[in-house]
Scaffold this active site. Structure first.
Site, mmCIF file in Angstrom:
data_model
loop_
_atom_site.group_PDB
_atom_site.id
_atom_site.type_symbol
_atom_site.label_atom_id
_atom_site.label_comp_id
_atom_site.label_asym_id
_atom_site.label_seq_id
_atom_site.Cartn_x
_atom_site.Cartn_y
_atom_site.Cartn_z
ATOM 1 N N CYS A 1 0.840 -1.201 0.000
ATOM 2 C CA CYS A 1 0.000 0.000 0.000
ATOM 3 C C CYS A 1 0.870 1.243 0.000
ATOM 4 O O CYS A 1 2.102 1.159 0.025
ATOM 5 C CB CYS A 1 -0.937 0.007 1.216
ATOM 6 S SG CYS A 1 -0.060 0.099 2.798
ATOM 7 N N CYS B 1 3.520 1.585 2.682
ATOM 8 C CA CYS B 1 4.774 0.866 2.427
ATOM 9 C C CYS B 1 5.718 1.723 1.592
ATOM 10 O O CYS B 1 6.923 1.790 1.859
ATOM 11 C CB CYS B 1 4.485 -0.446 1.706
ATOM 12 S SG CYS B 1 3.538 -1.637 2.657
ATOM 13 N N ASP C 1 8.861 26.586 -32.730
ATOM 14 C CA ASP C 1 9.929 26.997 -33.635
ATOM 15 C C ASP C 1 9.392 26.827 -35.059
ATOM 16 O O ASP C 1 8.432 26.079 -35.275
ATOM 17 C CB ASP C 1 11.153 26.115 -33.402
ATOM 18 C CG ASP C 1 12.209 26.310 -34.465
ATOM 19 O OD1 ASP C 1 12.584 27.458 -34.718
ATOM 20 O OD2 ASP C 1 12.632 25.296 -35.056
ATOM 21 N N ASP D 1 13.292 21.717 -32.493
ATOM 22 C CA ASP D 1 14.038 20.548 -32.967
ATOM 23 C C ASP D 1 15.539 20.758 -32.993
ATOM 24 O O ASP D 1 16.281 19.808 -33.225
ATOM 25 C CB ASP D 1 13.568 20.166 -34.370
ATOM 26 C CG ASP D 1 14.051 21.149 -35.422
ATOM 27 O OD1 ASP D 1 14.061 22.364 -35.132
ATOM 28 O OD2 ASP D 1 14.421 20.697 -36.522
ATOM 29 N N ASP E 1 17.119 25.733 -30.087
ATOM 30 C CA ASP E 1 15.840 25.742 -29.374
ATOM 31 C C ASP E 1 15.977 25.273 -27.919
ATOM 32 O O ASP E 1 15.025 25.396 -27.142
ATOM 33 C CB ASP E 1 14.822 24.828 -30.082
ATOM 34 C CG ASP E 1 14.509 25.306 -31.481
ATOM 35 O OD1 ASP E 1 14.381 26.530 -31.671
ATOM 36 O OD2 ASP E 1 14.400 24.454 -32.384
#
Length: 755
Positions: free
Chosen positions: A29, A32, A441, A643, A647
């Site tokens: 649970c 724990c 971008d 990409d 960036d």
């Protein structure tokens, strides 16, 4: 002079950091999870520890001082054992599903326990049902005692062991509640059996304790089966990797185990076979199905020099591939690691749950004690008081609290990965649901990023071929899309570069290089302005080109006499689904912004065609990051999509960075989400799966809290008997996991079925 020895105190950040992944068995649970994390964080050198109940795993980061990695790992594992749990290290090549055989064996054993408990409880159940219709077919008291004791102390022994470990650690968990509750029902029955005078029928509750243990064992087995389904996407990815590869040595082809393949080996893939390694096509060609890696449903044409990815399928044709990556460095391995990392990480909302669960069990024990005392004083009936207290203990087990968040994250990140959306951590997944601004971008993100030269305009005294040849030479060391366009046109015209020196990339502005002792610049208008260079005639031409949507790059010489040599005009094409990407975001009520280093005319043209809400042009990398930061200061939740290396600052500055998988490794390393194919419409899909997953998290947590808020008072006021409480407790965990599994039905926009 005497030698002086100085002791330098190193800050934790100065020490070498190591990450460990552990499999922890025995957690039941959220309490724990809390206990294991506390134990781990008390180990000297441990910086962070995240424990996942759904995967039974822990991810630990530690800074090593004078101890070795092996010693540090042993210290960490000892802390887990001392907390009362079984622990083992995850092998370097072991994934979430690599130990399926061990898990299946454990599941079979658990099922046998369930069947044994059900068989032993059946006579008691049969007798209880017969009693409801007026038949006294109940076993004699001592017969009931025998069956119940086997269930209690053999099949239920696990609860006592785990409860004792929790008590030793001055903590509490589900096992402690179950052990106390079932022991109370069993003990009460034994007491009644012993004190009831001969000739009278004792009132026994053995069926309550046996049914409780049977229900809980059944619930845990069903929960385990459901949890395994949440990892099905990881298993599907791992199964993409073949066990062998056909390697060509001279003119001989030999099939060898995949682990024996080395970088540089020539691998042959026949039609219909799965590609075993990452590599580059040296000979042959054909269609390759990459759907399970990128989500792209249509096969991709591969030819000489093209990259292929291990795990994809060679649909037709013969491929001869030079191996470029093996083992953990392959794209498939990186995808699996990224998804596993996201599933092992902890969402911010889960940290609140952990704080609640830390005090949950002690509070429940207190409520159970008050329930016992209240009913005893109110009725004088100790038996009734004990049964109601048992109901409180059993129904309050916090299993569903611990499962709600990690199961939803596992399913959400797994199904997203199948469609080419890789989410690197749970925090990014949670933040993404609230995004209300997406900044794109332009080049390589909304456009193909493969521009072509549309015009070569030389200054007075220089020809077009000479201008193009100089531009080619200056950019020899560049992999920028514009440089590739220059190279392509120059090759078509038979032009060769001249050797240059001192090549430098000038972030967001262009490049510089020396040629025969002369320094040249190639880049943006801003680069010319910085060097106080201009050409009025060419400036007029450039303005016309930019106004029509072209990107203009200038070539200039700075020594011995600074002057402009000419300009090159570039055109780019929009990605096929760029317009769809903006449309999907608009439908979600999300604003779109375009941030680009290109000129105003090129940016305005793209923004107008796509319907982008706003755009900013002529931006350096730091300007993009500043623009993102400004949006965040205005209270927006911002995603940045890019990409390239330029960036990366903006990706890091955003609430959620989204990198195109077709871009650079730096961009992908910076981003929280990676789109495995260059389709900008996946941005809306990434936000959508985040929203769906977050909804499931809230539903699961809501169900868990409401269940306990309603169930505990009902049990305390005597409206639930222990058997019903046990069944309801098991049902709550199963329902939370099952609800999360519904995410497997999610599909990206425009996709009708699985890739």
């Amino acid at each position: 002079m005497d030698a002086v020895t100085a002791t330098v105190e190193l800050e934790p950040a100065d020490l070498p950091a190591h990450a460990f992944d552990l499999v922890i068995e025995g957690m039941t649970c959220a309490s724990c999870v809390n206990r294991v994390e506390r134990a781990l964080k008390r180990v000297s050198g441990v910086v962070s520890a995240e424990v996942n109940l759904a995967t039974d795993r822990a991810h630990i980061t530690a800074h090593l001082g004078s101890v070795t990695v092996a010693d540090e790992l042993e210290n960490i594992m000892s802390a887990v054992r001392d907390a009362g749990y079984t622990v083992r290290q995850v092998a370097g090549n072991e994934s979430a599903s690599a130990d399926d055989a061990r898990t299946e064996k454990k599941d079979r054993r658990e099922l046998l326990y369930v069947l044994a408990a059900a068989a032993l409880s059946a006579p008691l159940a049969f007798g209880m049902l017969a009693h409801l219709v007026g038949r006294n077919w109940m076993l004699p008291g001592w017969g009931q005692f025998g069956l119940a004791s086997i269930v209690q102390f053999w099949l239920g022994a696990r609860f006592y062991g785990a409860a004792w470990k929790a008590v030793r650690a001055l903590s509490g968990n589900m096992d402690l509640l179950v052990a106390i509750g079932t022991s109370a029902a069993w003990g009460l029955s034994v007491y009644e059996l012993l004190v009831t005078p001969t000739g009278r029928e004792p009132i026994l509750y053995f069926e309550s304790s046996t049914f409780l243990i049977t229900f809980i064992l059944l619930g845990k087995w069903l929960e385990s089966k459901a949890k395994r389904q949440t990892a099905s996407s990881i298993r599907a990815l791992i199964q993409l990797r073949p066990d062998t590869a056909r390697v060509r040595l001279g003119q001989v082809e030999t099939e060898i185990p995949l682990k024996q393949v080395r970088v540089g080996d020539i691998v042959v893939i026949r039609p219909g076979e799965r590609i075993a390694v990452d590599g580059r096509v040296q000979d042959g060609g054909g269609q390759v199905d990459e759907s399970m890696l990128t989500g792209e449903s249509l096969p991709v044409e591969k030819g000489l020099g093209d990259k292929v990815t291990g795990g994809s399928i060679n649909s037709d044709g013969l491929l001869v591939v030079e191996t470029t990556a093996i083992g953990s460095e392959t794209t498939l391995a990186k995808i699996v690691r990224m998804v596993e990392g996201a599933q092992a990480s902890k969402a911010p909302i889960q940290r609140l749950v952990d704080r609640v669960s830390a005090i949950f069990v002690p509070i429940v024990l207190g409520i159970a004690l008050l329930t016992f005392l209240g009913w005893w004083f109110a009725t004088g009936n100790a038996t009734l008081a004990i049964l109601d207290a048992v109901s409180v203990l059993v129904i309050a087990c916090p299993c569903s609290l611990g499962l709600a968040t990690p199961t939803a994250i596992m399913v959400g990140t797994g199904i997203a990965a199948q469609y080419g959306i890789l989410i690197s951590d749970a925090e990014a997944l949670e933040r993404a649901h609230a995004i209300n601004v997406v900044a794109f971008d332009k080049t390589g993100t909304l456009t193909e990023g493969r521009p072509i030269i549309t015009g070569v305009v030389p200054a007075m005294g220089i020809g077009e071929a000479q201008l193009l040849q100089l531009a080619l030479s200056v950019q020899t060391g560049s992999e920028h899309p514009l440089a590739l366009a220059v190279r392509k046109l120059a090759e078509a015209q038979g032009l060769l570069p001249t050797i240059t020196s001192r090549f430098r990339a000038l972030g967001g502005r262009g490049v510089s290089a020396e040629l025969a002792g002369r320094e040249f610049l190639f880049g943006t208008k801003r680069l010319l302005t910085e060097h106080h260079l201009s050409d009025d005639k060419l400036a007029s031409e450039a303005a016309t080109l930019e106004a029509s949507g072209h990107t203009v790059s200038w070539l200039a010489e700075t020594t011995p006499v600074p002057h402009v040599l000419g300009l090159l005009a570039f055109g780019d094409v929009l990605k096929p689904r760029a317009g769809k990407a903006i449309e999907l975001l608009r439908e979600k009520g999300i604003q779109t912004v375009m941030l680009t280093g290109d000129n105003y005319g090129a940016a305005e043209s793209v923004a107008r065609i796509l319907g982008v809400d706003d755009f900013f042009a002529n931006l350096l990398p730091r300007d993009k990051a500043d623009a993102v930061a400004k949006l965040r200061r205005e209270g927006r939740v911002v995603a940045m999509v890019g990409d390239g290396i330029n960036d990366s600052p903006a990706l890091a500055a955003a609430d959620v960075g989204i990198a195109m998988g077709t871009g650079t490794d730096v961009a992908m390393a910076t981003a929280g989400v990676t789109l495995m194919r260059g389709d900008p419409s996946l941005v809306a899909d990434a936000i959508d799966i985040s929203q769906k997953t977050y909804t499931k998290i809230r539903q699961g947590l809501g169900w868990a809290f409401i269940y306990n808020l309603a169930g505990i008072p009902l049990a305390a006021f005597g409206f639930l008997n222990p058997v019903l409480a046990g069944g309801a407790m098991a049902l709550s965990s199963i329902s939370v996991v099952t609800n999360a599994l519904l995410l497997r039905r999610w599909r990206p926009s425009g996709v009708a079925g699985r890739p």
